[in-house]
Design a protein around this motif. Structure first.
Motif, PDB file in Angstrom:
ATOM      1  N   GLN A 190      38.006 -27.094   7.982  1.00  0.00           N
ATOM      2  CA  GLN A 190      37.773 -25.677   8.231  1.00  0.00           C
ATOM      3  C   GLN A 190      36.293 -25.445   8.519  1.00  0.00           C
ATOM      4  O   GLN A 190      35.430 -25.970   7.825  1.00  0.00           O
ATOM      5  N   THR A 191      36.040 -24.673   9.561  1.00  0.00           N
ATOM      6  CA  THR A 191      34.663 -24.413   9.991  1.00  0.00           C
ATOM      7  C   THR A 191      34.432 -22.910  10.096  1.00  0.00           C
ATOM      8  O   THR A 191      35.267 -22.177  10.634  1.00  0.00           O
ATOM      9  N   GLU A 192      33.297 -22.467   9.597  1.00  0.00           N
ATOM     10  CA  GLU A 192      32.860 -21.080   9.761  1.00  0.00           C
ATOM     11  C   GLU A 192      31.819 -21.037  10.870  1.00  0.00           C
ATOM     12  O   GLU A 192      30.889 -21.849  10.889  1.00  0.00           O
ATOM     13  N   ILE A 193      31.997 -20.093  11.803  1.00  0.00           N
ATOM     14  CA  ILE A 193      31.100 -19.980  12.963  1.00  0.00           C
ATOM     15  C   ILE A 193      30.403 -18.624  12.913  1.00  0.00           C
ATOM     16  O   ILE A 193      31.054 -17.577  12.902  1.00  0.00           O
ATOM     17  N   PHE A 194      29.078 -18.657  12.879  1.00  0.00           N
ATOM     18  CA  PHE A 194      28.277 -17.440  12.809  1.00  0.00           C
ATOM     19  C   PHE A 194      27.506 -17.273  14.113  1.00  0.00           C
ATOM     20  O   PHE A 194      26.869 -18.214  14.598  1.00  0.00           O
ATOM     21  N   ILE A 195      27.557 -16.079  14.693  1.00  0.00           N
ATOM     22  CA  ILE A 195      26.791 -15.754  15.889  1.00  0.00           C
ATOM     23  C   ILE A 195      25.855 -14.602  15.550  1.00  0.00           C
ATOM     24  O   ILE A 195      26.297 -13.559  15.066  1.00  0.00           O
ATOM     25  N   THR A 196      24.567 -14.794  15.775  1.00  0.00           N
ATOM     26  CA  THR A 196      23.585 -13.744  15.527  1.00  0.00           C
ATOM     27  C   THR A 196      22.759 -13.501  16.779  1.00  0.00           C
ATOM     28  O   THR A 196      22.479 -14.428  17.546  1.00  0.00           O
ATOM     29  N   GLN A 197      22.390 -12.255  16.982  1.00  0.00           N
ATOM     30  CA  GLN A 197      21.640 -11.833  18.166  1.00  0.00           C
ATOM     31  C   GLN A 197      20.242 -11.387  17.779  1.00  0.00           C
ATOM     32  O   GLN A 197      20.034 -10.795  16.714  1.00  0.00           O
ATOM     33  N   ARG A 198      19.284 -11.688  18.629  1.00  0.00           N
ATOM     34  CA  ARG A 198      17.932 -11.145  18.504  1.00  0.00           C
ATOM     35  C   ARG A 198      17.560 -10.512  19.830  1.00  0.00           C
ATOM     36  O   ARG A 198      17.933 -11.014  20.896  1.00  0.00           O
ATOM     37  N   GLY A 199      16.825  -9.408  19.779  1.00  0.00           N
ATOM     38  CA  GLY A 199      16.495  -8.684  20.999  1.00  0.00           C
ATOM     39  C   GLY A 199      15.001  -8.483  21.179  1.00  0.00           C
ATOM     40  O   GLY A 199      14.228  -8.496  20.221  1.00  0.00           O
ATOM     41  N   ALA A 200      14.609  -8.297  22.438  1.00  0.00           N
ATOM     42  CA  ALA A 200      13.226  -7.980  22.793  1.00  0.00           C
ATOM     43  C   ALA A 200      13.240  -6.825  23.786  1.00  0.00           C
ATOM     44  O   ALA A 200      14.179  -6.672  24.567  1.00  0.00           O
ATOM     45  N   ILE A 201      12.196  -6.013  23.742  1.00  0.00           N
ATOM     46  CA  ILE A 201      12.087  -4.886  24.664  1.00  0.00           C
ATOM     47  C   ILE A 201      10.671  -4.816  25.207  1.00  0.00           C
ATOM     48  O   ILE A 201       9.702  -5.109  24.499  1.00  0.00           O
ATOM     49  N   GLU A 202      10.555  -4.447  26.476  1.00  0.00           N
ATOM     50  CA  GLU A 202       9.261  -4.341  27.140  1.00  0.00           C
ATOM     51  C   GLU A 202       8.688  -2.939  26.909  1.00  0.00           C
ATOM     52  O   GLU A 202       9.344  -1.939  27.205  1.00  0.00           O
ATOM     53  N   ALA A 211      -2.872   6.314  29.806  1.00  0.00           N
ATOM     54  CA  ALA A 211      -2.078   5.779  30.907  1.00  0.00           C
ATOM     55  C   ALA A 211      -1.551   4.391  30.551  1.00  0.00           C
ATOM     56  O   ALA A 211      -2.199   3.616  29.855  1.00  0.00           O
ATOM     57  N   CYS A 212      -0.357   4.084  31.042  1.00  0.00           N
ATOM     58  CA  CYS A 212       0.256   2.775  30.794  1.00  0.00           C
ATOM     59  C   CYS A 212      -0.208   1.810  31.884  1.00  0.00           C
ATOM     60  O   CYS A 212       0.202   1.915  33.035  1.00  0.00           O
ATOM     61  N   ASN A 213      -1.097   0.892  31.509  1.00  0.00           N
ATOM     62  CA  ASN A 213      -1.624  -0.026  32.517  1.00  0.00           C
ATOM     63  C   ASN A 213      -1.108  -1.443  32.375  1.00  0.00           C
ATOM     64  O   ASN A 213      -1.435  -2.313  33.183  1.00  0.00           O
ATOM     65  N   SER A 214      -0.297  -1.721  31.341  1.00  0.00           N
ATOM     66  CA  SER A 214       0.306  -3.037  31.180  1.00  0.00           C
ATOM     67  C   SER A 214       1.469  -2.915  30.206  1.00  0.00           C
ATOM     68  O   SER A 214       1.680  -1.865  29.597  1.00  0.00           O
ATOM     69  N   THR A 215       2.228  -3.993  30.078  1.00  0.00           N
ATOM     70  CA  THR A 215       3.357  -3.989  29.146  1.00  0.00           C
ATOM     71  C   THR A 215       3.323  -5.234  28.274  1.00  0.00           C
ATOM     72  O   THR A 215       2.723  -6.254  28.643  1.00  0.00           O
ATOM     73  N   ILE A 216       3.951  -5.134  27.113  1.00  0.00           N
ATOM     74  CA  ILE A 216       4.118  -6.286  26.232  1.00  0.00           C
ATOM     75  C   ILE A 216       5.584  -6.356  25.807  1.00  0.00           C
ATOM     76  O   ILE A 216       6.313  -5.370  25.894  1.00  0.00           O
ATOM     77  N   TRP A 217       5.983  -7.531  25.359  1.00  0.00           N
ATOM     78  CA  TRP A 217       7.333  -7.712  24.819  1.00  0.00           C
ATOM     79  C   TRP A 217       7.256  -7.657  23.309  1.00  0.00           C
ATOM     80  O   TRP A 217       6.420  -8.312  22.694  1.00  0.00           O
ATOM     81  N   THR A 218       8.122  -6.871  22.701  1.00  0.00           N
ATOM     82  CA  THR A 218       8.164  -6.748  21.258  1.00  0.00           C
ATOM     83  C   THR A 218       9.617  -6.800  20.794  1.00  0.00           C
ATOM     84  O   THR A 218      10.537  -6.598  21.594  1.00  0.00           O
ATOM     85  N   SER A 219       9.817  -7.089  19.523  1.00  0.00           N
ATOM     86  CA  SER A 219      11.190  -7.225  19.027  1.00  0.00           C
ATOM     87  C   SER A 219      11.865  -5.867  18.922  1.00  0.00           C
ATOM     88  O   SER A 219      11.212  -4.844  18.744  1.00  0.00           O
ATOM     89  N   ARG A 220      13.190  -5.867  19.043  1.00  0.00           N
ATOM     90  CA  ARG A 220      13.976  -4.657  18.823  1.00  0.00           C
ATOM     91  C   ARG A 220      15.062  -4.972  17.800  1.00  0.00           C
ATOM     92  O   ARG A 220      15.377  -6.146  17.572  1.00  0.00           O
ATOM     93  N   PRO A 221      15.646  -3.963  17.171  1.00  0.00           N
ATOM     94  CA  PRO A 221      16.596  -4.213  16.085  1.00  0.00           C
ATOM     95  C   PRO A 221      17.790  -5.054  16.517  1.00  0.00           C
ATOM     96  O   PRO A 221      18.243  -4.982  17.659  1.00  0.00           O
ATOM     97  N   ASN A 222      18.276  -5.826  15.563  1.00  0.00           N
ATOM     98  CA  ASN A 222      19.489  -6.620  15.790  1.00  0.00           C
ATOM     99  C   ASN A 222      20.669  -5.709  16.124  1.00  0.00           C
ATOM    100  O   ASN A 222      20.769  -4.596  15.621  1.00  0.00           O
ATOM    101  N   ASP A 223      21.551  -6.169  17.012  1.00  0.00           N
ATOM    102  CA  ASP A 223      22.704  -5.372  17.455  1.00  0.00           C
ATOM    103  C   ASP A 223      24.001  -6.074  17.044  1.00  0.00           C
ATOM    104  O   ASP A 223      24.483  -6.975  17.737  1.00  0.00           O
ATOM    105  N   PRO A 224      24.613  -5.684  15.912  1.00  0.00           N
ATOM    106  CA  PRO A 224      25.852  -6.327  15.462  1.00  0.00           C
ATOM    107  C   PRO A 224      26.999  -6.205  16.469  1.00  0.00           C
ATOM    108  O   PRO A 224      27.897  -7.056  16.489  1.00  0.00           O
TER     109      PRO A 224
END
Length: 382
Positions: A190-202, A211-224
Protein backbone atom coordinates in the motif's frame (compact mmCIF):
# COMPACT_ATOMS: atom_id res chain seq x y z
CA UNK A 1 -5.21 43.59 -10.88
CA UNK A 2 -2.61 43.28 -13.62
CA UNK A 3 0.84 44.74 -13.06
CA UNK A 4 2.57 47.12 -15.45
CA UNK A 5 4.44 44.40 -17.30
CA UNK A 6 1.21 42.56 -18.01
CA UNK A 7 -0.48 45.78 -19.13
CA UNK A 8 2.43 46.44 -21.47
CA UNK A 9 2.02 43.02 -23.05
CA UNK A 10 -1.70 43.65 -23.58
CA UNK A 11 -1.10 47.08 -25.15
CA UNK A 12 1.59 45.68 -27.44
CA UNK A 13 -0.91 43.12 -28.61
CA UNK A 14 -3.49 45.82 -29.26
CA UNK A 15 -1.06 47.90 -31.36
CA UNK A 16 -0.07 44.88 -33.39
CA UNK A 17 -3.70 44.05 -34.03
CA UNK A 18 -4.33 47.59 -35.25
CA UNK A 19 -1.41 47.39 -37.67
CA UNK A 20 -2.56 44.05 -39.04
CA UNK A 21 -6.28 44.49 -39.47
CA UNK A 22 -6.80 48.22 -39.00
CA UNK A 23 -9.31 47.70 -36.23
CA UNK A 24 -9.56 50.36 -33.54
CA UNK A 25 -9.90 48.76 -30.12
CA UNK A 26 -11.49 50.63 -27.25
CA UNK A 27 -9.91 48.62 -24.41
CA UNK A 28 -8.09 45.51 -23.47
CA UNK A 29 -9.87 42.59 -21.90
CA UNK A 30 -8.41 41.65 -18.54
CA UNK A 31 -7.27 38.18 -17.64
CA UNK A 32 -9.87 35.92 -16.13
CA UNK A 33 -9.57 32.63 -14.36
CA UNK A 34 -11.67 29.65 -15.37
CA UNK A 35 -12.00 26.15 -14.01
CA UNK A 36 -9.55 24.53 -16.42
CA UNK A 37 -5.88 23.77 -15.87
CA UNK A 38 -3.52 23.61 -18.85
CA UNK A 39 0.26 23.73 -18.57
CA UNK A 40 0.78 22.44 -22.13
CA UNK A 41 -1.04 24.89 -24.40
CA UNK A 42 2.08 26.90 -25.19
CA UNK A 43 3.67 23.79 -26.67
CA UNK A 44 3.48 20.05 -26.05
CA UNK A 45 7.27 19.77 -25.94
CA UNK A 46 8.66 21.97 -23.20
CA UNK A 47 12.33 22.79 -23.08
CA UNK A 48 14.29 24.64 -20.41
CA UNK A 49 12.57 27.81 -19.22
CA UNK A 50 14.81 30.16 -21.19
CA UNK A 51 11.98 32.68 -21.52
CA UNK A 52 11.44 32.78 -17.76
CA UNK A 53 13.27 35.08 -15.37
CA UNK A 54 16.61 33.59 -14.29
CA UNK A 55 15.54 33.78 -10.66
CA UNK A 56 13.05 30.99 -11.36
CA UNK A 57 15.82 28.50 -12.13
CA UNK A 58 16.38 25.92 -9.40
CA UNK A 59 20.01 25.50 -8.41
CA UNK A 60 19.52 23.87 -5.03
CA UNK A 61 18.39 20.38 -6.09
CA UNK A 62 20.85 17.53 -5.65
CA UNK A 63 22.47 16.88 -9.03
CA UNK A 64 21.77 13.16 -8.63
CA UNK A 65 18.06 13.88 -9.00
CA UNK A 66 18.09 16.28 -11.95
CA UNK A 67 16.91 14.82 -15.24
CA UNK A 68 19.58 15.29 -17.93
CA UNK A 69 19.85 19.07 -17.37
CA UNK A 70 16.06 19.32 -17.77
CA UNK A 71 16.00 18.93 -21.56
CA UNK A 72 15.65 16.29 -24.25
CA UNK A 73 15.86 16.03 -28.00
CA UNK A 74 12.67 15.83 -30.05
CA UNK A 75 13.29 12.18 -30.93
CA UNK A 76 13.91 11.30 -27.28
CA UNK A 77 10.78 13.12 -26.23
CA UNK A 78 8.62 11.44 -28.91
CA UNK A 79 9.96 8.03 -27.86
CA UNK A 80 9.13 8.82 -24.23
CA UNK A 81 5.61 9.93 -25.16
CA UNK A 82 5.04 6.76 -27.20
CA UNK A 83 6.18 4.67 -24.24
CA UNK A 84 3.91 6.64 -21.91
CA UNK A 85 0.88 6.05 -24.17
CA UNK A 86 1.62 2.33 -24.29
CA UNK A 87 1.93 2.26 -20.50
CA UNK A 88 -1.35 4.11 -20.13
CA UNK A 89 -3.14 1.66 -22.39
CA UNK A 90 -1.87 -1.18 -20.22
CA UNK A 91 -3.28 0.28 -16.98
CA UNK A 92 -6.72 1.44 -18.14
CA UNK A 93 -8.29 -1.46 -16.26
CA UNK A 94 -7.55 0.49 -13.08
CA UNK A 95 -6.08 -0.36 -9.70
CA UNK A 96 -8.33 -2.01 -7.09
CA UNK A 97 -8.44 -0.29 -3.71
CA UNK A 98 -7.53 3.18 -4.99
CA UNK A 99 -9.17 5.93 -2.94
CA UNK A 100 -8.85 9.49 -1.70
CA UNK A 101 -8.05 9.85 2.00
CA UNK A 102 -8.51 13.13 3.83
CA UNK A 103 -7.88 14.84 7.12
CA UNK A 104 -9.17 18.39 7.48
CA UNK A 105 -8.32 20.23 4.26
CA UNK A 106 -5.61 17.72 3.34
CA UNK A 107 -6.19 15.14 0.64
CA UNK A 108 -3.96 12.33 -0.53
CA UNK A 109 -4.24 9.20 -2.63
CA UNK A 110 -4.03 5.66 -1.22
CA UNK A 111 -3.25 2.92 -3.73
CA UNK A 112 -3.04 -0.84 -3.15
CA UNK A 113 0.23 -1.19 -5.04
CA UNK A 114 3.93 -1.14 -4.06
CA UNK A 115 5.63 2.24 -4.54
CA UNK A 116 8.27 0.93 -7.05
CA UNK A 117 5.46 -0.09 -9.42
CA UNK A 118 3.68 3.25 -9.14
CA UNK A 119 6.66 5.59 -9.39
CA UNK A 120 7.29 5.28 -13.19
CA UNK A 121 3.59 5.74 -13.95
CA UNK A 122 3.43 8.92 -11.84
CA UNK A 123 6.57 10.22 -13.52
CA UNK A 124 4.95 9.67 -16.93
CA UNK A 125 1.82 11.41 -15.63
CA UNK A 126 3.64 14.68 -14.90
CA UNK A 127 5.43 14.64 -18.25
CA UNK A 128 2.13 14.02 -20.07
CA UNK A 129 0.69 17.08 -18.30
CA UNK A 130 3.41 19.34 -19.72
CA UNK A 131 5.99 19.40 -16.92
CA UNK A 132 9.72 18.80 -16.70
CA UNK A 133 11.06 17.13 -13.57
CA UNK A 134 13.94 18.80 -11.76
CA UNK A 135 13.93 16.25 -8.93
CA UNK A 136 13.46 12.58 -9.85
CA UNK A 137 14.41 10.27 -6.98
CA UNK A 138 12.91 6.76 -7.06
CA UNK A 139 15.02 5.78 -4.04
CA UNK A 140 13.27 8.37 -1.83
CA UNK A 141 9.93 8.41 -3.67
CA UNK A 142 10.15 12.15 -4.34
CA UNK A 143 9.74 14.03 -7.61
CA UNK A 144 9.32 17.75 -8.23
CA UNK A 145 8.37 19.63 -11.38
CA UNK A 146 9.92 22.71 -12.91
CA UNK A 147 8.05 26.03 -12.69
CA UNK A 148 5.28 26.21 -15.30
CA UNK A 149 2.53 28.61 -16.34
CA UNK A 150 -1.14 27.66 -16.33
CA UNK A 151 -2.08 28.96 -19.79
CA UNK A 152 -5.78 28.29 -19.16
CA UNK A 153 -5.83 31.45 -17.03
CA UNK A 154 -5.33 33.57 -20.16
CA UNK A 155 -8.65 34.76 -21.54
CA UNK A 156 -9.53 33.81 -25.12
CA UNK A 157 -10.45 37.38 -26.05
CA UNK A 158 -11.13 38.93 -29.47
CA UNK A 159 -7.45 39.53 -30.28
CA UNK A 160 -6.32 35.99 -29.52
CA UNK A 161 -9.25 34.47 -31.38
CA UNK A 162 -8.46 36.64 -34.41
CA UNK A 163 -4.73 35.92 -34.50
CA UNK A 164 -4.65 32.40 -33.05
CA UNK A 165 -1.45 31.22 -31.35
CA UNK A 166 0.83 33.71 -33.10
CA UNK A 167 0.76 36.03 -30.09
CA UNK A 168 1.01 33.42 -27.33
CA UNK A 169 4.43 34.66 -26.27
CA UNK A 170 3.06 38.16 -25.63
CA UNK A 171 0.37 36.99 -23.24
CA UNK A 172 1.50 36.04 -19.75
CA UNK A 173 -0.43 35.36 -16.55
CA UNK A 174 2.35 36.62 -14.30
CA UNK A 175 2.03 33.40 -12.28
CA UNK A 176 3.99 30.15 -12.09
CA UNK A 177 3.35 26.84 -10.32
CA UNK A 178 5.42 23.83 -9.39
CA UNK A 179 4.33 20.52 -7.88
CA UNK A 180 5.98 18.04 -5.54
CA UNK A 181 4.93 14.39 -5.34
CA UNK A 182 5.94 12.19 -2.42
CA UNK A 183 5.28 8.44 -2.15
CA UNK A 184 5.04 6.97 1.35
CA UNK A 185 4.97 3.21 1.96
CA UNK A 186 2.25 2.65 4.56
CA UNK A 187 2.45 -1.16 4.22
CA UNK A 188 4.28 -3.57 1.86
CA UNK A 189 1.48 -3.42 -0.72
CA UNK A 190 0.00 0.00 0.00
CA UNK A 191 1.31 3.41 -1.01
CA UNK A 192 0.21 6.90 -0.01
CA UNK A 193 0.71 9.58 -2.68
CA UNK A 194 0.89 13.24 -1.69
CA UNK A 195 0.78 16.11 -4.21
CA UNK A 196 1.60 19.63 -3.03
CA UNK A 197 1.65 22.87 -5.00
CA UNK A 198 3.77 25.98 -4.61
CA UNK A 199 3.07 29.22 -6.45
CA UNK A 200 4.89 32.35 -7.55
CA UNK A 201 3.52 35.68 -8.74
CA UNK A 202 5.16 38.56 -10.61
CA UNK A 203 4.89 41.87 -8.74
CA UNK A 204 5.89 45.41 -9.52
CA UNK A 205 8.82 47.17 -7.89
CA UNK A 206 8.07 50.89 -7.65
CA UNK A 207 10.63 53.68 -7.68
CA UNK A 208 10.51 56.81 -5.52
CA UNK A 209 7.84 58.34 -7.75
CA UNK A 210 5.57 55.34 -7.32
CA UNK A 211 5.99 54.19 -10.93
CA UNK A 212 6.48 50.48 -11.64
CA UNK A 213 9.83 50.23 -13.41
CA UNK A 214 10.59 46.53 -12.86
CA UNK A 215 9.09 43.32 -11.52
CA UNK A 216 10.14 40.57 -9.14
CA UNK A 217 8.88 37.06 -8.50
CA UNK A 218 7.55 36.36 -5.03
CA UNK A 219 5.73 33.45 -3.43
CA UNK A 220 1.94 33.25 -3.33
CA UNK A 221 -0.26 31.14 -1.03
CA UNK A 222 -0.59 27.42 -1.57
CA UNK A 223 -3.71 26.42 -3.56
CA UNK A 224 -5.27 23.15 -2.28
CA UNK A 225 -7.73 23.15 -5.20
CA UNK A 226 -4.90 22.84 -7.72
CA UNK A 227 -3.61 19.90 -5.71
CA UNK A 228 -7.08 18.35 -5.87
CA UNK A 229 -7.21 18.79 -9.66
CA UNK A 230 -4.02 16.79 -10.13
CA UNK A 231 -5.03 14.14 -7.61
CA UNK A 232 -8.17 13.56 -9.69
CA UNK A 233 -6.15 13.50 -12.94
CA UNK A 234 -3.70 11.03 -11.43
CA UNK A 235 -6.57 8.75 -10.43
CA UNK A 236 -7.77 8.85 -14.04
CA UNK A 237 -4.23 8.11 -15.24
CA UNK A 238 -4.19 5.03 -13.01
CA UNK A 239 -7.48 3.77 -14.44
CA UNK A 240 -10.39 5.30 -12.53
CA UNK A 241 -13.21 6.91 -14.50
CA UNK A 242 -13.25 10.70 -14.65
CA UNK A 243 -16.63 10.87 -12.91
CA UNK A 244 -15.55 8.68 -10.01
CA UNK A 245 -12.24 10.51 -9.58
CA UNK A 246 -13.90 13.93 -9.48
CA UNK A 247 -16.56 12.69 -7.08
CA UNK A 248 -13.99 11.36 -4.62
CA UNK A 249 -11.90 14.53 -4.71
CA UNK A 250 -14.96 16.79 -4.48
CA UNK A 251 -16.37 15.16 -1.32
CA UNK A 252 -16.79 17.75 1.47
CA UNK A 253 -13.74 18.38 3.62
CA UNK A 254 -14.00 17.71 7.33
CA UNK A 255 -12.52 20.89 8.76
CA UNK A 256 -11.39 20.41 12.34
CA UNK A 257 -9.67 22.42 15.03
CA UNK A 258 -5.89 22.82 14.59
CA UNK A 259 -3.98 19.79 15.85
CA UNK A 260 -0.57 21.47 16.20
CA UNK A 261 0.65 24.00 18.75
CA UNK A 262 4.03 25.72 19.04
CA UNK A 263 5.41 25.42 22.57
CA UNK A 264 8.14 27.97 23.32
CA UNK A 265 10.23 27.05 26.35
CA UNK A 266 12.83 29.80 26.17
CA UNK A 267 14.07 32.60 23.92
CA UNK A 268 14.89 30.25 21.04
CA UNK A 269 13.95 26.88 22.53
CA UNK A 270 10.71 25.41 21.22
CA UNK A 271 8.96 22.37 19.81
CA UNK A 272 5.60 21.51 18.27
CA UNK A 273 3.01 19.48 20.13
CA UNK A 274 0.49 17.55 18.04
CA UNK A 275 -2.72 15.89 19.23
CA UNK A 276 -2.11 12.98 16.87
CA UNK A 277 -0.59 9.54 16.93
CA UNK A 278 2.80 9.03 15.31
CA UNK A 279 1.53 7.93 11.88
CA UNK A 280 -0.68 11.00 11.41
CA UNK A 281 1.93 13.33 12.92
CA UNK A 282 4.55 11.96 10.50
CA UNK A 283 2.19 12.50 7.55
CA UNK A 284 1.21 16.05 8.56
CA UNK A 285 4.85 17.00 9.16
CA UNK A 286 5.77 15.75 5.68
CA UNK A 287 2.96 17.76 4.08
CA UNK A 288 4.00 20.88 6.00
CA UNK A 289 7.57 20.46 4.75
CA UNK A 290 6.39 19.97 1.16
CA UNK A 291 4.27 23.13 1.25
CA UNK A 292 7.02 25.25 2.81
CA UNK A 293 10.42 26.28 1.49
CA UNK A 294 12.04 22.98 2.47
CA UNK A 295 13.75 20.38 0.31
CA UNK A 296 13.42 16.87 1.75
CA UNK A 297 16.62 15.04 0.86
CA UNK A 298 15.83 11.82 2.69
CA UNK A 299 13.70 10.46 5.51
CA UNK A 300 13.77 7.64 8.05
CA UNK A 301 10.27 6.85 9.22
CA UNK A 302 11.45 4.22 11.72
CA UNK A 303 13.43 6.89 13.57
CA UNK A 304 10.99 9.72 12.78
CA UNK A 305 13.57 11.86 10.94
CA UNK A 306 13.21 14.08 7.87
CA UNK A 307 16.57 15.22 6.46
CA UNK A 308 15.91 18.65 4.94
CA UNK A 309 17.57 21.72 3.46
CA UNK A 310 16.18 25.20 3.93
CA UNK A 311 16.98 28.65 2.51
CA UNK A 312 15.95 31.65 4.59
CA UNK A 313 15.65 34.48 2.02
CA UNK A 314 15.50 37.14 4.76
CA UNK A 315 18.94 36.18 6.03
CA UNK A 316 20.51 36.90 2.64
CA UNK A 317 19.93 40.63 2.81
CA UNK A 318 19.09 40.86 -0.90
CA UNK A 319 16.34 43.02 -2.41
CA UNK A 320 16.17 41.26 -5.76
CA UNK A 321 13.19 39.17 -4.75
CA UNK A 322 12.26 35.90 -3.13
CA UNK A 323 13.14 33.69 -6.08
CA UNK A 324 16.38 35.49 -6.82
CA UNK A 325 17.53 34.55 -3.34
CA UNK A 326 16.03 31.11 -3.31
CA UNK A 327 16.93 29.91 -6.81
CA UNK A 328 20.01 31.91 -7.73
CA UNK A 329 22.22 30.08 -10.22
CA UNK A 330 25.39 31.63 -8.77
CA UNK A 331 27.78 29.24 -7.06
CA UNK A 332 27.87 31.25 -3.84
CA UNK A 333 28.14 29.42 -0.53
CA UNK A 334 26.05 32.13 1.15
CA UNK A 335 23.11 31.11 -1.06
CA UNK A 336 23.31 27.41 -0.29
CA UNK A 337 20.63 25.93 1.89
CA UNK A 338 21.46 24.81 5.41
CA UNK A 339 20.81 21.23 6.47
CA UNK A 340 18.50 20.36 9.34
CA UNK A 341 16.84 17.34 10.89
CA UNK A 342 13.10 17.56 11.56
CA UNK A 343 12.37 14.91 14.18
CA UNK A 344 8.90 13.50 14.97
CA UNK A 345 8.63 11.71 18.32
CA UNK A 346 5.66 9.79 19.69
CA UNK A 347 4.69 10.90 23.21
CA UNK A 348 1.56 8.75 23.55
CA UNK A 349 -1.19 6.97 21.63
CA UNK A 350 -2.64 10.28 20.42
CA UNK A 351 0.20 12.72 20.89
CA UNK A 352 3.52 13.52 19.26
CA UNK A 353 6.16 16.25 19.30
CA UNK A 354 8.26 17.77 16.51
CA UNK A 355 11.78 19.13 17.02
CA UNK A 356 14.38 20.79 14.77
CA UNK A 357 18.02 19.71 15.04
CA UNK A 358 21.14 20.84 13.21
CA UNK A 359 23.05 18.67 10.75
CA UNK A 360 24.95 17.07 13.66
CA UNK A 361 21.75 15.98 15.39
CA UNK A 362 21.94 18.57 18.18
CA UNK A 363 19.01 20.83 19.18
CA UNK A 364 18.76 23.90 16.93
CA UNK A 365 18.13 26.34 19.80
CA UNK A 366 18.60 29.40 17.61
CA UNK A 367 16.39 32.03 15.99
CA UNK A 368 16.56 29.97 12.78
CA UNK A 369 15.28 26.87 14.56
CA UNK A 370 12.39 28.81 16.08
CA UNK A 371 11.52 30.26 12.68
CA UNK A 372 11.44 26.81 11.08
CA UNK A 373 9.13 25.47 13.77
CA UNK A 374 6.88 28.53 13.39
CA UNK A 375 6.61 27.95 9.62
CA UNK A 376 5.76 24.29 10.11
CA UNK A 377 3.13 25.10 12.76
CA UNK A 378 1.42 27.56 10.40
CA UNK A 379 1.16 24.87 7.72
CA UNK A 380 0.01 22.19 10.15
CA UNK A 381 -2.70 24.45 11.53
CA UNK A 382 -4.36 24.85 8.12
Amino acid sequence: MMNSMQLLRQHCTTLLMISLVGVVLFGCKSLTTNDTVDYKSSGAVRGPNLSYPPDLITAQADRRYIVQDGSATMSEYNAAVKKSVQTRNNVMTGIPGMRIARDGERRWLVVEKPAPELYPQIKDFWQENGFLLVIDSPSTGIMETDWAENRAKIAQDFIRKALGGALDSIYDTGERDRYKTRLEVSSPNQTEIFITQRGAIEKCVSDNSGACNSTIWTSRPNDPELEAVFLARLMERLGMSQEMAKAQVAAPLDLKAPKAKLIQEGVNTAHIEMALGFDRAWRDTGLALDRSNFTVEDRNRANGIYYVRYVNAKDLGDTKGFFTNLFSSKDDSSLKAKKYLVVVKSTGDNSASVYVQNADGKPENTAAGLQLLTLLTEQMAR
